[in-house]
Design a protein around this motif. Sequence first.
Motif, PDB file in Angstrom:
ATOM      1  N   GLN A   1      10.015 -29.362  46.185  1.00 23.46           N
ATOM      2  CA  GLN A   1       9.444 -28.035  46.372  1.00 23.46           C
ATOM      3  C   GLN A   1      10.510 -26.976  46.126  1.00 23.46           C
ATOM      4  O   GLN A   1      11.646 -27.098  46.589  1.00 23.46           O
ATOM      5  N   TYR A   2      10.099 -25.925  45.379  1.00 27.93           N
ATOM      6  CA  TYR A   2      11.006 -24.847  44.998  1.00 27.93           C
ATOM      7  C   TYR A   2      10.391 -23.493  45.354  1.00 27.93           C
ATOM      8  O   TYR A   2       9.165 -23.379  45.457  1.00 27.93           O
TER       9      TYR A   2
ATOM     10  N   SER B   1      -0.088 -28.006  54.715  1.00 29.08           N
ATOM     11  CA  SER B   1       0.628 -26.872  54.127  1.00 29.08           C
ATOM     12  C   SER B   1       2.025 -26.799  54.744  1.00 29.08           C
ATOM     13  O   SER B   1       2.242 -27.221  55.885  1.00 29.08           O
ATOM     14  N   TYR B   2       2.952 -26.232  53.987  1.00 30.88           N
ATOM     15  CA  TYR B   2       4.332 -26.142  54.433  1.00 30.88           C
ATOM     16  C   TYR B   2       4.803 -24.708  54.339  1.00 30.88           C
ATOM     17  O   TYR B   2       4.513 -24.008  53.386  1.00 30.88           O
TER      18      TYR B   2
ATOM     19  N   GLU C   1       8.653 -20.060  44.779  1.00 31.45           N
ATOM     20  CA  GLU C   1       7.640 -19.776  43.765  1.00 31.45           C
ATOM     21  C   GLU C   1       8.196 -19.007  42.576  1.00 31.45           C
ATOM     22  O   GLU C   1       7.663 -19.091  41.464  1.00 31.45           O
TER      23      GLU C   1
ATOM     24  N   ASP D   1       7.528 -35.469  45.158  1.00 34.79           N
ATOM     25  CA  ASP D   1       7.501 -34.010  45.056  1.00 34.79           C
ATOM     26  C   ASP D   1       8.868 -33.426  45.380  1.00 34.79           C
ATOM     27  O   ASP D   1       9.607 -33.954  46.229  1.00 34.79           O
TER      28      ASP D   1
ATOM     29  N   LEU E   1       7.927 -22.271  53.837  1.00 33.79           N
ATOM     30  CA  LEU E   1       9.279 -22.273  53.312  1.00 33.79           C
ATOM     31  C   LEU E   1      10.105 -21.182  53.974  1.00 33.79           C
ATOM     32  O   LEU E   1       9.631 -20.079  54.180  1.00 33.79           O
TER      33      LEU E   1
ATOM     34  N   ARG F   1      12.397 -32.169  49.545  1.00 33.61           N
ATOM     35  CA  ARG F   1      12.016 -33.310  48.714  1.00 33.61           C
ATOM     36  C   ARG F   1      11.047 -34.172  49.511  1.00 33.61           C
ATOM     37  O   ARG F   1      11.124 -34.210  50.735  1.00 33.61           O
ATOM     38  N   ARG F   2      10.173 -34.854  48.819  1.00 32.36           N
ATOM     39  CA  ARG F   2       9.127 -35.622  49.502  1.00 32.36           C
ATOM     40  C   ARG F   2       9.001 -37.009  48.879  1.00 32.36           C
ATOM     41  O   ARG F   2       8.989 -37.159  47.655  1.00 32.36           O
TER      42      ARG F   2
ATOM     43  N   ARG G   1       8.785 -35.581  54.238  1.00 32.37           N
ATOM     44  CA  ARG G   1       9.428 -34.458  53.556  1.00 32.37           C
ATOM     45  C   ARG G   1      10.647 -34.043  54.351  1.00 32.37           C
ATOM     46  O   ARG G   1      10.600 -33.940  55.585  1.00 32.37           O
TER      47      ARG G   1
ATOM     48  N   VAL H   1       3.546 -27.776  39.234  1.00 32.64           N
ATOM     49  CA  VAL H   1       3.159 -28.531  40.426  1.00 32.64           C
ATOM     50  C   VAL H   1       2.126 -29.571  40.014  1.00 32.64           C
ATOM     51  O   VAL H   1       1.083 -29.231  39.442  1.00 32.64           O
TER      52      VAL H   1
END
Length: 274
Positions: free
Chosen positions: A245-246, A269-270, A248, A243, A272, A110-111, A189, A254
């Motif tokens: 993030q899940y 970029s992150y 894909e 945000d 996962l 989460r962000r 994040r 998004v």
Amino acid sequence: MTKKVVLVVEYNGSAYKGWQAQKTGVPSVQENLEKALAVITNHPVKVICAGRTDSGVHASAQVVHFETNVVRNERSWTLGVNTYLPTDISVIAASDVADDFHARFSAVSRRYRYVIYQSDLRPAILAKGVTWTFKKLNVDAMKEAAKVFLGTHDFTSFRAVGCQANTPIRTILNFDVQQLGHYIVLDIRANAFLHHMIRNFAGVLMTIGAGEKPVTWSKDVLEAQDRCKGGITAPPDGLYFVDAQYPEVFNVPVCKLGPHFLPYVDEPSYELSS
């Protein structure tokens, strides 16, 4: 046939006592959204969010899911639901999602962004959309102080006294501090957050930025594992859920990171974990 639908919701939290529906007469974002959805679906709806926000806290991309047997396309969900929402809440994206999706438990991270407005004079237009300070903040000192929060730690010093989380252990994946004109933005994040955690981060970093404590104070507070050592809790006005993030595979919509009044910022970029 029942299916799951995911929505991305934007809201100004100033008029609400947080996301979560409460007793009758207490305004909440969840209650308003569920009422609007019930009109469109013609049945009671229960929504689950990625991360509950407190009283006065905003969101530019809160993710929620609900179950329904009604078939609608994205345009029908967004425009239809928005017709029955107050003007400070808006559905900005929608899609069908797999049955095993869960807005909260499927989220990898989460962000949030915490927006500080630094100026000699208080703002009027964004009076409840930013946290104002007249103090000159040293952004470089705030950046350096924030580095200690990266990684997995016991964040007892940064959780509210009434926090109900089972553990104070959290993992901070990214913590960036940027100055954009009059705005100073804390961009954070994590896998999850504790109650008042970000506002307590902001309180510590603003104190350091103002030169009232040394850069090393952030480490002292973290290691103390004592909320009483952590200074003030910053106001909710500048805090935005931006945000979730899940993986894909879920194909969750998004949206551009907010809040919208901020200048565009190149996004890191992150990676996962599998």
